[in-house]
Design a protein around this motif. Structure first.
Motif, PDB file in Angstrom:
ATOM      1  N   LYS A   8       0.843  -1.210   0.000  1.00  0.00           N
ATOM      2  CA  LYS A   8       0.000   0.000   0.000  1.00  0.00           C
ATOM      3  C   LYS A   8       0.877   1.259   0.000  1.00  0.00           C
ATOM      4  O   LYS A   8       1.810   1.378   0.790  1.00  0.00           O
ATOM      5  CB  LYS A   8      -0.920  -0.016   1.228  1.00  0.00           C
ATOM      6  N   ASP A 225       5.877   7.874   4.297  1.00  0.00           N
ATOM      7  CA  ASP A 225       6.987   8.841   4.227  1.00  0.00           C
ATOM      8  C   ASP A 225       7.870   8.806   5.469  1.00  0.00           C
ATOM      9  O   ASP A 225       8.567   9.766   5.764  1.00  0.00           O
ATOM     10  CB  ASP A 225       6.456  10.261   3.968  1.00  0.00           C
ATOM     11  N   VAL A 226       7.798   7.732   6.244  1.00  0.00           N
ATOM     12  CA  VAL A 226       8.698   7.532   7.387  1.00  0.00           C
ATOM     13  C   VAL A 226       9.159   6.065   7.371  1.00  0.00           C
ATOM     14  O   VAL A 226       8.443   5.190   6.882  1.00  0.00           O
ATOM     15  CB  VAL A 226       8.021   7.824   8.761  1.00  0.00           C
ATOM     16  N   GLY A 228       9.076   3.514   9.116  1.00  0.00           N
ATOM     17  CA  GLY A 228       8.470   2.633  10.108  1.00  0.00           C
ATOM     18  C   GLY A 228       7.688   3.397  11.150  1.00  0.00           C
ATOM     19  O   GLY A 228       7.454   4.604  11.033  1.00  0.00           O
ATOM     20  N   ILE A 229       7.284   2.654  12.173  1.00  0.00           N
ATOM     21  CA  ILE A 229       6.581   3.265  13.303  1.00  0.00           C
ATOM     22  C   ILE A 229       7.656   3.738  14.285  1.00  0.00           C
ATOM     23  O   ILE A 229       8.566   2.986  14.629  1.00  0.00           O
ATOM     24  CB  ILE A 229       5.626   2.258  13.950  1.00  0.00           C
ATOM     25  N   LEU A 254      -1.558   2.729  19.227  1.00  0.00           N
ATOM     26  CA  LEU A 254      -0.885   3.906  18.660  1.00  0.00           C
ATOM     27  C   LEU A 254      -1.740   4.525  17.565  1.00  0.00           C
ATOM     28  O   LEU A 254      -1.932   5.736  17.513  1.00  0.00           O
ATOM     29  CB  LEU A 254       0.450   3.483  18.044  1.00  0.00           C
ATOM     30  N   GLY A 258      -3.790   8.386  17.498  1.00  0.00           N
ATOM     31  CA  GLY A 258      -3.321   9.510  16.695  1.00  0.00           C
ATOM     32  C   GLY A 258      -2.117   9.284  15.816  1.00  0.00           C
ATOM     33  O   GLY A 258      -1.757  10.184  15.061  1.00  0.00           O
ATOM     34  N   LYS A 260      -0.835   8.755  12.801  1.00  0.00           N
ATOM     35  CA  LYS A 260      -1.460   8.721  11.461  1.00  0.00           C
ATOM     36  C   LYS A 260      -0.856   7.671  10.545  1.00  0.00           C
ATOM     37  O   LYS A 260      -1.444   7.304   9.534  1.00  0.00           O
ATOM     38  CB  LYS A 260      -1.247  10.094  10.807  1.00  0.00           C
TER      39      LYS A 260
HETATM   40  N1  LIG Z   1       4.524   6.962  15.890  1.00  0.00           N
HETATM   41  C1  LIG Z   1       4.647   7.386  14.620  1.00  0.00           C
HETATM   42  N2  LIG Z   1       5.560   6.810  13.820  1.00  0.00           N
HETATM   43  C2  LIG Z   1       5.697   7.203  12.534  1.00  0.00           C
HETATM   44  N3  LIG Z   1       4.970   8.193  11.975  1.00  0.00           N
HETATM   45  C3  LIG Z   1       4.039   8.798  12.726  1.00  0.00           C
HETATM   46  C4  LIG Z   1       3.839   8.420  14.082  1.00  0.00           C
HETATM   47  N4  LIG Z   1       2.843   9.196  14.576  1.00  0.00           N
HETATM   48  C5  LIG Z   1       2.444  10.010  13.596  1.00  0.00           C
HETATM   49  N5  LIG Z   1       3.156   9.786  12.472  1.00  0.00           N
HETATM   50  C6  LIG Z   1       3.008  10.550  11.229  1.00  0.00           C
HETATM   51  O1  LIG Z   1       2.393   9.759  10.245  1.00  0.00           O
HETATM   52  C7  LIG Z   1       2.831  10.282   8.976  1.00  0.00           C
HETATM   53  C8  LIG Z   1       2.520   9.255   7.906  1.00  0.00           C
HETATM   54  O2  LIG Z   1       1.126   9.116   7.792  1.00  0.00           O
HETATM   55  P1  LIG Z   1       0.358   9.749   6.539  1.00  0.00           P
HETATM   56  O3  LIG Z   1       0.773  11.171   6.362  1.00  0.00           O
HETATM   57  O4  LIG Z   1      -1.081   9.458   6.682  1.00  0.00           O
HETATM   58  O5  LIG Z   1       1.036   8.894   5.375  1.00  0.00           O
HETATM   59  P2  LIG Z   1       0.463   8.258   4.048  1.00  0.00           P
HETATM   60  O6  LIG Z   1       0.258   9.401   3.117  1.00  0.00           O
HETATM   61  O7  LIG Z   1       1.566   7.356   3.614  1.00  0.00           O
HETATM   62  O8  LIG Z   1      -0.803   7.515   4.382  1.00  0.00           O
HETATM   63  C9  LIG Z   1       4.303  10.542   9.198  1.00  0.00           C
HETATM   64  O9  LIG Z   1       4.821  11.512   8.320  1.00  0.00           O
HETATM   65  C10 LIG Z   1       4.358  10.988  10.655  1.00  0.00           C
HETATM   66  O10 LIG Z   1       4.457  12.378  10.791  1.00  0.00           O
END
Ligand SMILES: Nc1ncnc2c1ncn2[C@@H]1O[C@H](COP(=O)(O)OP(=O)(O)O)[C@@H](O)[C@H]1O
Ligand SMILES: N[C@@H](CC(=O)OP(=O)(O)O)C(=O)O
Length: 450
Positions: A8, A225-226, A228-229, A254, A258, A260
């Protein structure tokens, strides 16, 4: 034949031509046959939601033009003669027809039409992804998620029919096992009557998990865009660290509170079907990521912190509650009738305080506190509303069962007043509410002790 994987890609990974090309490289590097599930290009769904609530034609046209621009940018690395430009123009034409219609006055019609409108983000992005993919590989197809994912008719927040979805995925399973490359849309499905539905904001993770389960996939890879968690949102705290492993239960907490990076509902189908979930960076897959498992190697008592902004605290006070039965049932019945979901709850002899997630509702353009609902509550209670609060969740294992972490939380929050604190219902979290503007600093203080 290797087992099927589902990959995904979220909106941030679909933001522009370069990002989509990076996603294609990620998929091409996988050995397993993979179904690709994509979200709309970043910013598109927000604009579609705004169109559905806008009452001025000029505003709707402006938002539409911005959506067309995002898609043209995303298609800019494709040759001018490629058929995708024609396909996108056709989709934009259909979308434009909806944009020109005045919003429906009937709420039920409005919800159905809104889902039709919102579906265009993923319908366009899936076409873009497939076209970029077909630049480097043969046999790339787009499968319409509305012929795969069957849902009920709860427009805006539809629930999947797992059994029917499974039946509808039989051919796809066969196609994938014969080496076909298939892209489909996240977030959207179809009711049995054939109407387009959506699974709720951020629902592409959920779609991917449902489809992974229906395809008996071995692994679900969430590319974002990160890498991992993390121990907390890296946008809040630069010291946040990626986690190598996390349990399903902790990841679900988690997500609910919130983070995301993952949709809260997406883990249920994965847990039920024993599917491993991996979260990684679509631009830097070599950085590794997080594996979500039933039993991770370690079970620390505090693993991570989450934050949800814009919380509303509703305090309902009534002397009728004293020694009365059925009071809570009456209160929750009213909230349920207005489709309001409750998060944290604390009670005293004559009052009950509960939080409502305003951010999620605003993203859908809904009012969290409809006047008619407040009037019904005021018939038997005094209602106090506090807004601008942040919910901070401390997530881990056996919280409150071995050692008390509340002194640690109180120390980090001090001198900021805590409006509400909840612990005990789950072994995996302790949650508390503070003013929005104080939350980041408290998270940084708590994180320094992780
Ligand atoms: N515990 C966490 N670990 C990683 N990312 C997190 C966490 N909490 C919040 N985020 C946020 O979630 C974002 C990714 O989710 P989102 O913007 O919805 O991505 P996508 O467009 O891939 O669905 C990250 O850029 C980060 O800022
Ligand atoms: N496009 C939808 C679904 C989704 O899941 O998006 P993302 O993967 O970008 O969070 C939304 O914005 O709600």
């Amino acid at each position: 034949m290797l087992p099927i994987h589902v990959a995904k890609f979220g909106g941030t990974s679909m933001a522009d031509a370069e990002s989509i090309q990076a996603c294609v490289e990620v998929v091409e590097r996988q050995n397993n046959p993979s179904l690709v599930v994509v979200s709309a290009c970043a910013g598109v769904t927000n604009r579609l939601v705004a169109i559905s609530y806008s009452h001025t034609q000029t505003e709707r046209q402006r938002l539409f033009d911005e959506i067309v621009d995002i898609h043209c940018q995303a298609a800019s690395a494709l040759p001018k003669e490629n058929a995708v430009h024609h396909h996108l123009a056709q989709l934009h034409q259909l979308l434009h027809m909806l944009v020109q219609q005045a919003p429906d006055t009937l709420e039920s019609h409005q919800r159905q039409k809104r889902d039709e409108l919102l579906s265009f983000g993923e319908r366009c992005s899936s076409r873009l992804f497939a076209t970029y993919w077909s630049q480097t590989a043969a046999d790339v197809e787009v499968a319409d998620a509305r012929s795969l994912l069957v849902t009920n008719s709860h427009f805006g927040n539809a629930s999947p029919d797992i059994g029917k979805t499974r039946e509808h995925c039989a051919d796809l399973r066969e196609q994938l096992s014969q080496g076909a490359r298939v892209v489909t849309q996240g977030f959207i499905g179809s009711s049995e009557e054939g109407n387009t539905t959506t699974l709720g904001r951020g629902g592409s993770d959920y779609s991917a998990a449902i489809l992974a389960s229906a395809l008996d996939a071995e692994q679900l890879n969430i590319w974002t865009d990160v890498a991992g968690i993390y121990t907390t949102d890296p946008r809040i705290c630069s010291e946040a660290r990626p986690l190598e492993q996390i349990s399903f239960a902790e990841a679900a907490e988690l997500a609910t509170f919130g983070a995301k990076v993952l949709h809260p509902k997406s883990l249920k189908p994965a847990i039920e079907s024993g599917i491993k979930v991996f979260v990684g960076h679509s631009r830097y897959p070599e950085k590794g990521g997080t594996l979500i498992l039933p039993e991770p190697d370690e079970r620390p008592s505090i693993r991570a912190l989450a934050r949800r902004k814009n919380q509303t605290l509703l305090t309902v006070n009534s002397v009728d509650m004293l020694h009365a039965t059925g009071f809570l049932a009456r209160l929750f019945d009213i909230l349920a009738r207005y489709d309001i979901s409750v998060d944290l709850v604390t009670t005293s002899e004559v009052s009950i305080a509960l939080t409502l997630d305003e951010e999620g509702s605003q993203a859908n353009g809904l009012s969290m506190l409809p006047e008619a609902m407040l009037d019904e509550l005021r018939e038997f209670a005094t209602v106090t509303i506090e807004q601008g609060l942040s919910l901070i969740a401390v997530i881990g294992n056996d919280i409150g069962h071995f050692g008390d972490i509340s002194p640690w939380v109180l120390e980090a929050a001090s001198p900021v007043p805590i409006r509400l604190i909840c612990q005990g219902a789950s072994r995996h979290n302790l949650c508390f509410l503070v003013a929005d503007e104080k939350a980041e600093n408290i998270i940084k203080k708590l994180h320094a002790k992780l």
